[in-house]
Design a protein around this motif. Structure first.
Motif, PDB file in Angstrom:
ATOM      1  N   UNK A 158       0.806  -1.221   0.000  1.00 54.56           N
ATOM      2  CA  UNK A 158       0.000   0.000   0.000  1.00 54.56           C
ATOM      3  C   UNK A 158       0.842   1.277   0.000  1.00 54.56           C
ATOM      4  N   UNK A 159       2.130   1.142  -0.196  1.00 53.72           N
ATOM      5  CA  UNK A 159       2.997   2.324  -0.294  1.00 53.72           C
ATOM      6  C   UNK A 159       3.036   2.746  -1.756  1.00 53.72           C
ATOM      7  N   UNK A 160       2.457   3.868  -2.066  1.00 55.74           N
ATOM      8  CA  UNK A 160       2.400   4.338  -3.451  1.00 55.74           C
ATOM      9  C   UNK A 160       2.207   5.843  -3.484  1.00 55.74           C
ATOM     10  N   UNK A 161       2.449   6.402  -4.647  1.00 56.89           N
ATOM     11  CA  UNK A 161       2.192   7.818  -4.889  1.00 56.89           C
ATOM     12  C   UNK A 161       1.394   7.896  -6.187  1.00 56.89           C
ATOM     13  N   UNK A 162       0.234   8.565  -6.119  1.00 60.80           N
ATOM     14  CA  UNK A 162      -0.533   8.738  -7.355  1.00 60.80           C
ATOM     15  C   UNK A 162       0.041   9.951  -8.077  1.00 60.80           C
ATOM     16  N   UNK A 163       0.262   9.792  -9.347  1.00 60.37           N
ATOM     17  CA  UNK A 163       0.906  10.850 -10.129  1.00 60.37           C
ATOM     18  C   UNK A 163      -0.075  11.905 -10.645  1.00 60.37           C
ATOM     19  N   UNK A 223      -1.928  13.601  -8.530  1.00 63.19           N
ATOM     20  CA  UNK A 223      -2.041  14.578  -7.446  1.00 63.19           C
ATOM     21  C   UNK A 223      -3.168  14.304  -6.468  1.00 63.19           C
ATOM     22  N   UNK A 224      -4.043  13.360  -6.742  1.00 59.86           N
ATOM     23  CA  UNK A 224      -5.155  13.038  -5.839  1.00 59.86           C
ATOM     24  C   UNK A 224      -4.724  11.994  -4.813  1.00 59.86           C
ATOM     25  N   UNK A 264      -6.787   3.560  -6.780  1.00 60.71           N
ATOM     26  CA  UNK A 264      -6.126   4.507  -7.686  1.00 60.71           C
ATOM     27  C   UNK A 264      -6.096   3.960  -9.107  1.00 60.71           C
ATOM     28  N   UNK A 265      -5.802   2.679  -9.252  1.00 58.06           N
ATOM     29  CA  UNK A 265      -5.744   2.079 -10.592  1.00 58.06           C
ATOM     30  C   UNK A 265      -7.127   2.021 -11.228  1.00 58.06           C
ATOM     31  N   UNK A 297      -5.688   6.421 -12.463  1.00 63.87           N
ATOM     32  CA  UNK A 297      -4.539   7.265 -12.112  1.00 63.87           C
ATOM     33  C   UNK A 297      -3.238   6.493 -12.336  1.00 63.87           C
ATOM     34  N   UNK A 298      -2.247   7.212 -12.817  1.00 63.46           N
ATOM     35  CA  UNK A 298      -0.913   6.626 -12.913  1.00 63.46           C
ATOM     36  C   UNK A 298      -0.345   6.552 -11.497  1.00 63.46           C
TER      37      UNK A 298
END
Length: 157
Positions: free
Chosen positions: A56-61, A63-64, A72-73, A77-78
């Protein structure tokens, strides 16, 4: 066609090809064991120790903020899923560690087998001390009657 079949039989049933096939099958089974050890035993322990779920460690590119990678996927979202990358690195290190210990155990077993084999072999007879000239103390042949170094006549051995 028969010649081609005979060539194939010669190739396929050589000892090396069969040994390789057995090795691949055993390797696949060993891989499943290592994968289960890592995914089902070690990774949960590591996650519990550091109180984190790497997946669960991620960054949505875009901005949300999203609740999970899956959400997110689904939103299209990238995502920079660095938690999965960290998990892959840890997985690699654990696999390497497991293989290291297996190879170490096999090497120790081989060494013990070699030691047992050497212990069973009869000890070599000790070498006879060389004959020395009583006058110049040079090494001489056992059957020599004269010393080749000082030319003294030698007593019979």
């Amino acid at each position: 066609m028969k010649k081609l079949w005979d060539e194939f039989k010669t190739f396929a049933f050589k000892g090396n090809v069969l040994d390789m096939a057995v090795g691949v099958i055993i390797g696949g089974a060993f891989g499943a064991i290592v994968t289960s050890l890592i995914n089902d035993v070690l990774m949960p322990l590591i996650g519990k120790l550091i109180a984190a779920d790497f997946s669960q460690w991620f960054v949505s590119l875009d901005g949300n903020q999203y609740a999970s990678v899956e959400v997110a996927k689904e939103a299209g979202a990238a995502v920079l899923n660095y938690g999965a990358f960290i998990s892959a690195i840890i997985y690699f290190l654990l696999v390497a560690l497991c293989i290291f210990f297996v190879v170490k155990a096999v090497n120790m077993a081989r060494k013990k087998a070699e030691e047992l084999k050497k212990a069973e072999e009869p000890a070599p007879e000790p070498e006879k001390a060389p004959r020395l000239c009583p006058y110049c103390f040079s090494e001489i042949h056992e059957e020599a009657t004269r010393c080749p170094h000082c030319t003294s006549e030698l007593p019979k051995a």
